[in-house]
Design a protein around this motif. Structure first.
Motif, PDB file in Angstrom:
ATOM      1  N   ARG A 288       0.841  -1.198   0.000  1.00 44.82           N
ATOM      2  CA  ARG A 288       0.000   0.000   0.000  1.00 44.82           C
ATOM      3  C   ARG A 288       0.880   1.253   0.000  1.00 44.82           C
ATOM      4  NH1 ARG A 288       0.476   2.057   4.948  1.00 44.82           N
ATOM      5  NH2 ARG A 288       1.002   0.658   6.658  1.00 44.82           N
ATOM      6  N   PRO A 289       0.317   2.417  -0.340  1.00 44.21           N
ATOM      7  CA  PRO A 289       1.118   3.647  -0.302  1.00 44.21           C
ATOM      8  C   PRO A 289       1.654   3.899   1.103  1.00 44.21           C
ATOM      9  CG  PRO A 289      -0.937   3.992  -1.474  1.00 44.21           C
ATOM     10  CD  PRO A 289      -1.035   2.634  -0.843  1.00 44.21           C
ATOM     11  N   SER A 290       2.894   4.304   1.198  1.00 41.34           N
ATOM     12  CA  SER A 290       3.499   4.535   2.494  1.00 41.34           C
ATOM     13  C   SER A 290       3.027   5.854   3.087  1.00 41.34           C
ATOM     14  CB  SER A 290       5.024   4.572   2.356  1.00 41.34           C
ATOM     15  OG  SER A 290       5.620   4.930   3.584  1.00 41.34           O
ATOM     16  N   SER A 291       2.808   5.855   4.393  1.00 38.39           N
ATOM     17  CA  SER A 291       2.383   7.072   5.085  1.00 38.39           C
ATOM     18  C   SER A 291       3.560   7.968   5.414  1.00 38.39           C
ATOM     19  CB  SER A 291       1.649   6.705   6.381  1.00 38.39           C
ATOM     20  OG  SER A 291       2.516   6.022   7.265  1.00 38.39           O
ATOM     21  N   PHE A 292       4.757   7.541   5.083  1.00 33.95           N
ATOM     22  CA  PHE A 292       5.916   8.379   5.377  1.00 33.95           C
ATOM     23  C   PHE A 292       6.846   8.428   4.173  1.00 33.95           C
ATOM     24  CE2 PHE A 292       7.165   4.154   6.392  1.00 33.95           C
ATOM     25  CZ  PHE A 292       6.314   3.708   7.396  1.00 33.95           C
ATOM     26  N   ALA A 293       6.262   8.721   3.019  1.00 30.97           N
ATOM     27  CA  ALA A 293       7.050   8.882   1.804  1.00 30.97           C
ATOM     28  C   ALA A 293       7.608  10.303   1.742  1.00 30.97           C
ATOM     29  CB  ALA A 293       6.200   8.557   0.587  1.00 30.97           C
ATOM     30  N   ALA A 294       8.041  10.714   0.558  1.00 29.88           N
ATOM     31  CA  ALA A 294       8.834  11.931   0.399  1.00 29.88           C
ATOM     32  C   ALA A 294       8.178  13.170   0.998  1.00 29.88           C
ATOM     33  CB  ALA A 294       9.124  12.151  -1.092  1.00 29.88           C
ATOM     34  N   GLU A 295       6.912  13.405   0.688  1.00 30.98           N
ATOM     35  CA  GLU A 295       6.263  14.631   1.153  1.00 30.98           C
ATOM     36  C   GLU A 295       6.222  14.691   2.673  1.00 30.98           C
ATOM     37  OE1 GLU A 295       5.121  12.571  -1.082  1.00 30.98           O
ATOM     38  OE2 GLU A 295       5.234  13.742  -2.936  1.00 30.98           O
ATOM     39  N   HIS A 296       5.969  13.557   3.304  1.00 30.79           N
ATOM     40  CA  HIS A 296       5.933  13.511   4.761  1.00 30.79           C
ATOM     41  C   HIS A 296       7.319  13.785   5.345  1.00 30.79           C
ATOM     42  CE1 HIS A 296       4.940  12.173   8.833  1.00 30.79           C
ATOM     43  NE2 HIS A 296       6.028  11.435   8.791  1.00 30.79           N
ATOM     44  N   MET A 297       8.342  13.218   4.728  1.00 29.65           N
ATOM     45  CA  MET A 297       9.701  13.413   5.231  1.00 29.65           C
ATOM     46  C   MET A 297      10.118  14.879   5.135  1.00 29.65           C
ATOM     47  SD  MET A 297      11.527  10.030   3.608  1.00 29.65           S
ATOM     48  CE  MET A 297      13.094  10.303   4.436  1.00 29.65           C
ATOM     49  N   ILE A 298       9.758  15.524   4.035  1.00 26.53           N
ATOM     50  CA  ILE A 298      10.115  16.934   3.861  1.00 26.53           C
ATOM     51  C   ILE A 298       9.386  17.795   4.885  1.00 26.53           C
ATOM     52  CG2 ILE A 298       9.861  18.903   2.297  1.00 26.53           C
ATOM     53  CD1 ILE A 298      10.426  16.946  -0.005  1.00 26.53           C
ATOM     54  N   LYS A 299       8.098  17.522   5.071  1.00 25.93           N
ATOM     55  CA  LYS A 299       7.315  18.296   6.029  1.00 25.93           C
ATOM     56  C   LYS A 299       7.848  18.131   7.445  1.00 25.93           C
ATOM     57  CE  LYS A 299       2.576  18.917   7.716  1.00 25.93           C
ATOM     58  NZ  LYS A 299       1.166  18.448   7.619  1.00 25.93           N
ATOM     59  N   SER A 300       8.319  16.950   7.773  1.00 28.28           N
ATOM     60  CA  SER A 300       8.817  16.681   9.126  1.00 28.28           C
ATOM     61  C   SER A 300      10.223  17.200   9.366  1.00 28.28           C
ATOM     62  CB  SER A 300       8.770  15.174   9.402  1.00 28.28           C
ATOM     63  OG  SER A 300       7.440  14.692   9.359  1.00 28.28           O
ATOM     64  N   ALA A 301      10.891  17.669   8.309  1.00 25.66           N
ATOM     65  CA  ALA A 301      12.222  18.282   8.429  1.00 25.66           C
ATOM     66  C   ALA A 301      13.198  17.398   9.198  1.00 25.66           C
ATOM     67  CB  ALA A 301      12.104  19.656   9.096  1.00 25.66           C
ATOM     68  N   PHE A 302      13.279  16.133   8.787  1.00 21.19           N
ATOM     69  CA  PHE A 302      14.185  15.206   9.465  1.00 21.19           C
ATOM     70  C   PHE A 302      15.633  15.673   9.413  1.00 21.19           C
ATOM     71  CE2 PHE A 302      10.918  11.820   8.166  1.00 21.19           C
ATOM     72  CZ  PHE A 302      10.237  11.951   9.357  1.00 21.19           C
ATOM     73  N   HIS A 303      15.986  16.396   8.341  1.00 21.77           N
ATOM     74  CA  HIS A 303      17.377  16.822   8.196  1.00 21.77           C
ATOM     75  C   HIS A 303      17.816  17.769   9.304  1.00 21.77           C
ATOM     76  CE1 HIS A 303      15.046  20.099   6.448  1.00 21.77           C
ATOM     77  NE2 HIS A 303      16.077  20.871   6.711  1.00 21.77           N
ATOM     78  N   MET A 304      16.858  18.412   9.987  1.00 21.74           N
ATOM     79  CA  MET A 304      17.227  19.306  11.083  1.00 21.74           C
ATOM     80  C   MET A 304      17.909  18.567  12.220  1.00 21.74           C
ATOM     81  SD  MET A 304      14.235  22.149  11.548  1.00 21.74           S
ATOM     82  CE  MET A 304      15.227  23.077  12.708  1.00 21.74           C
ATOM     83  N   GLN A 305      17.666  17.248  12.309  1.00 21.55           N
ATOM     84  CA  GLN A 305      18.357  16.467  13.320  1.00 21.55           C
ATOM     85  C   GLN A 305      19.832  16.290  12.973  1.00 21.55           C
ATOM     86  OE1 GLN A 305      17.641  16.105  16.306  1.00 21.55           O
ATOM     87  NE2 GLN A 305      16.466  14.287  16.710  1.00 21.55           N
ATOM     88  N   ALA A 306      20.233  16.802  11.845  1.00 28.74           N
ATOM     89  CA  ALA A 306      21.662  16.859  11.504  1.00 28.74           C
ATOM     90  C   ALA A 306      22.183  18.283  11.591  1.00 28.74           C
ATOM     91  CB  ALA A 306      21.898  16.294  10.107  1.00 28.74           C
ATOM     92  N   THR A 307      21.392  19.271  11.149  1.00 27.78           N
ATOM     93  CA  THR A 307      21.896  20.654  11.149  1.00 27.78           C
ATOM     94  C   THR A 307      21.914  21.256  12.543  1.00 27.78           C
ATOM     95  OG1 THR A 307      19.710  21.623  10.697  1.00 27.78           O
ATOM     96  CG2 THR A 307      21.064  21.040   8.797  1.00 27.78           C
ATOM     97  N   LEU A 308      21.110  20.740  13.473  1.00 27.54           N
ATOM     98  CA  LEU A 308      21.120  21.259  14.844  1.00 27.54           C
ATOM     99  C   LEU A 308      22.251  20.667  15.684  1.00 27.54           C
ATOM    100  CD1 LEU A 308      17.272  21.331  15.414  1.00 27.54           C
ATOM    101  CD2 LEU A 308      18.769  23.316  15.589  1.00 27.54           C
TER     102      LEU A 308
END
Length: 420
Positions: A85-105
């Motif tokens: 089924r479609p994933s609930s945490f695909a690209a758009e969700h990842m971008i919205k959640s700003a996971f990369h901030m856990q690296a820049t902080l």
């Protein structure tokens, strides 16, 4: 073994259909106690999370954000879920959640050219963490979780074959993207540092493998076991190695084996995973996942066979407060240990130790910042991820809606090990 309470209903206190979350009981609802506990979940307030270390963001965070978003869109758009089924945490969700901030902080002083693979790693980390945590994906399916773990382990054990031979599109994407950033990250990395990084990733994957049976059986470990497993399953130990890598230094064996530094690392990782457990509790509860410090503290008291039946029943808010005090203890320990290390000339004079201490502090404060602002757990303590900092000194309400992919019915009971 299921433990019961003295005069309290065991098991049913955590049972409630997910479709009752709009506050309208259905014909299938259970006791008033069930609805009361569910109401507690919705009304949980997170007190200020103790942290003595200031936060700051990477000076190139805007450019790194653009790079992160482009990489996510290129690799994870329309990513299939574990069952097709479609994933609930695909690209758009990842971008919205700003996971990369856990690296820049936490890596706020990282060398710019070394940051892209770290950013990719952090995006990937949250992807596999979602898949191994979410009961609607692989979080309650040991067989499918094993396939993911075994495939990805080939990357860190240098047995990876390109492209991944897995028949599962999901497993192939996770494995191949891991191989991409791993190859970039390890360029020019000292052999000992790479070996430590590889071991840390393998320990993370194995710890997550261990958590799946607990989640699948509704059996929670005793507190000591949970703390040990969670130290690895949070995935922080590879990031600890990257404190060195991103700034271009390597701690020597004497520094890494020093009792003060080892104790400081332990307090740091526990501060980080308890912060995550508190802020993610509501979302995980709604998915039927109880492998969490808040759940553990609550159910230990609810099912305590030695508990006094005359005492008030435990509350989830009380468990949150207890976890906050555990974080406060780790924060105070970290401050004390950093001062002791700075007073220890044989340790503080070693190359990189002061930068490493600063990196540990940034990890603690950066973790809190991201959890409050990203929206992943529904707190949304700021209107702008980068420009308006959250107020870390005020309580925050978990005001999230039902997770769209949550299981339709919550478990009818939670098991505790006899050792609790």
């Amino acid at each position: 073994m299921e433990l019961t309470t003295n005069g309290r209903q065991s098991g049913s206190a955590v049972a409630a259909p997910a479709h009752e979350l709009d506050g309208q009981p259905s014909a299938q609802n259970g006791s008033a106690e069930e609805l009361g506990v569910l109401g507690e979940v919705h009304n949980i307030v997170i007190p200020p999370i103790p942290c003595s270390f200031p936060w700051r963001n990477h000076p190139d965070y805007k450019a790194l954000t653009e790079m992160s978003d482009a990489w996510v869109l290129a690799h994870f758009t329309n990513l299939p879920g574990a069952d097709g089924r479609p994933s609930s945490f695909a690209a758009e969700h990842m971008i919205k959640s700003a996971f990369h901030m856990q690296a820049t902080l936490p890596f706020a002083d990282g060398i710019s050219e070394r940051m892209p693979p770290i950013i990719k790693m952090m995006d990937w980390y949250f992807m596999i963490d979602n898949i191994l945590d979410d009961p609607s994906e692989m979080g309650a399916d040991p067989e499918r979780a094993d396939k993911v773990v075994d495939s990805v382990l080939t990357v860190f054990r240098d047995t990876y074959v390109h492209p991944s031979p897995s028949s599962s599109p999901l497993v192939r994407i996770l494995t191949d993207t891991a191989a991409e950033w791993w190859a970039e990250m390890c360029q020019g990395m000292p052999p000992k540092q790479k070996a430590r990084l590889s071991k840390a990733f393998c320990d993370y994957l194995e710890a997550n493998r261990l958590q799946v049976p607990y989640r699948n059986s509704r059996q929670l470990p005793d507190l000591e076991t949970y703390l040990q497993v969670r130290e690895d399953s949070i995935g922080w130990w590879p990031c600890a190695v990257l404190i060195e890598h991103c700034q271009g230094f390597e701690l020597d064996d004497e520094a890494l084996s020093h009792p003060l530094l080892i104790e400081l690392q332990k307090n740091t990782v526990q501060h980080i995973f308890m912060t995550n457990d508190i802020t993610s509790f509501k979302k995980e509860y709604m998915q039927g996942d109880f492998c969490n410090i808040v759940s553990l503290l609550y159910f230990r008291k609810l099912y305590d066979p030695k508990g006094d039946p005359q005492t008030p029943a435990p509350t989830l808010q009380g468990a949150v407060s207890e976890a906050i005090e555990m974080i406060r203890e780790r924060d105070e320990n970290a401050v004390r240990l950093m001062q002791q290390i700075r007073n220890c000339k044989e340790l503080i004079n070693k190359p990189g130790v002061e930068q490493y201490l600063q990196g540990l502090g940034l990890w603690m404060s950066g973790t809190i910042y991201w959890h409050l602002v990203s929206g992943r757990y529904g707190i949304c303590a700021t209107t702008d991820l980068h420009q308006t900092p959250p107020d870390m000194l005020v309580p925050h309400q978990l005001n999230i809606d039902v997770n769209k992919e949550a299981a339709r019915t919550l478990p009818n009971g939670v098991m505790m090990s006899a050792a609790c």
